[in-house]
Motif scaffolding. Structure first.
Motif, mmCIF file in Angstrom:
data_model
loop_
_atom_site.group_PDB
_atom_site.id
_atom_site.type_symbol
_atom_site.label_atom_id
_atom_site.label_comp_id
_atom_site.label_asym_id
_atom_site.label_seq_id
_atom_site.Cartn_x
_atom_site.Cartn_y
_atom_site.Cartn_z
ATOM 1 N N LEU A 7 0.828 -1.206 0.000
ATOM 2 C CA LEU A 7 0.000 0.000 0.000
ATOM 3 C C LEU A 7 0.864 1.258 0.000
ATOM 4 O O LEU A 7 0.680 2.158 -0.828
ATOM 5 N N PHE A 8 1.825 1.332 0.926
ATOM 6 C CA PHE A 8 2.670 2.515 0.985
ATOM 7 C C PHE A 8 3.637 2.583 -0.198
ATOM 8 O O PHE A 8 4.048 3.669 -0.597
ATOM 9 N N VAL A 11 1.605 4.302 -2.759
ATOM 10 C CA VAL A 11 1.521 5.735 -2.451
ATOM 11 C C VAL A 11 2.827 6.428 -2.831
ATOM 12 O O VAL A 11 2.828 7.526 -3.401
ATOM 13 N N PHE A 14 2.969 6.826 -6.542
ATOM 14 C CA PHE A 14 2.098 7.919 -6.965
ATOM 15 C C PHE A 14 2.769 9.274 -6.757
ATOM 16 O O PHE A 14 2.755 10.132 -7.639
ATOM 17 N N PHE A 15 3.364 9.469 -5.573
ATOM 18 C CA PHE A 15 4.018 10.744 -5.305
ATOM 19 C C PHE A 15 5.246 10.943 -6.185
ATOM 20 O O PHE A 15 5.548 12.068 -6.585
ATOM 21 N N ALA A 42 6.635 8.273 2.260
ATOM 22 C CA ALA A 42 5.878 7.062 1.952
ATOM 23 C C ALA A 42 6.818 5.892 1.666
ATOM 24 O O ALA A 42 6.551 4.758 2.075
#
Length: 129
Positions: A7-8, A11, A14-15, A42
């Motif tokens: 999950l992280f 993230v 994405f960043f 993240a």
């Protein structure tokens, strides 16, 4: 912890993608720096979760056939009260005040802050894991 790491990691990806696109199109260094820092935070959490999964294996929460009793018992070590957070806060306050008023106050605050952080980090270093 594998699910949390994935999950992280998503993230963080994405960043990272947002930082690249935002930096290329906007040419805004402040926003790009914020996105890069968000990526770093993240990624750090994803790395921590991946290391914990590799070190400790699957938890009862990760298995579909687990019972409630599988997670019973002591989970982690929770320390009693400590004076080091107060020392750290005092050092930070002195350092922040020293930025405004004088270099000597900043240096004293930096020393107190370093002692407080080191005290918190190594408070239970002798305790076996």
């Amino acid at each position: 912890m594998k699910t949390e790491a994935m999950l992280f990691g998503g993230v963080a990806a994405f960043f990272a993608g947002s930082a690249v696109l935002y930096g290329a199109w906007s040419r805004d260094p402040a926003g790009t720096a914020c996105l890069v820092i968000a990526f770093g935070m993240a990624a750090l959490v994803a790395f921590f979760c991946a290391v914990q999964y590799r070190r400790k294996g699957r938890r009862p929460q990760d298995r579909k056939d687990a019972e409630v009793m599988d997670a019973a018992g002591p989970l982690e070590f929770f320390p009693a009260h400590s004076a080091w957070p107060v020392v750290t806060a005092l050092g930070f306050a002195l350092a922040a005040t020293g930025v405004v008023f004088a270099l000597w106050l900043f240096l004293i605050g930096l020393g107190v802050l370093a002692r407080g952080v080191l005290g918190m980090v190594f408070q239970y270093a002798a305790r076996g894991s």
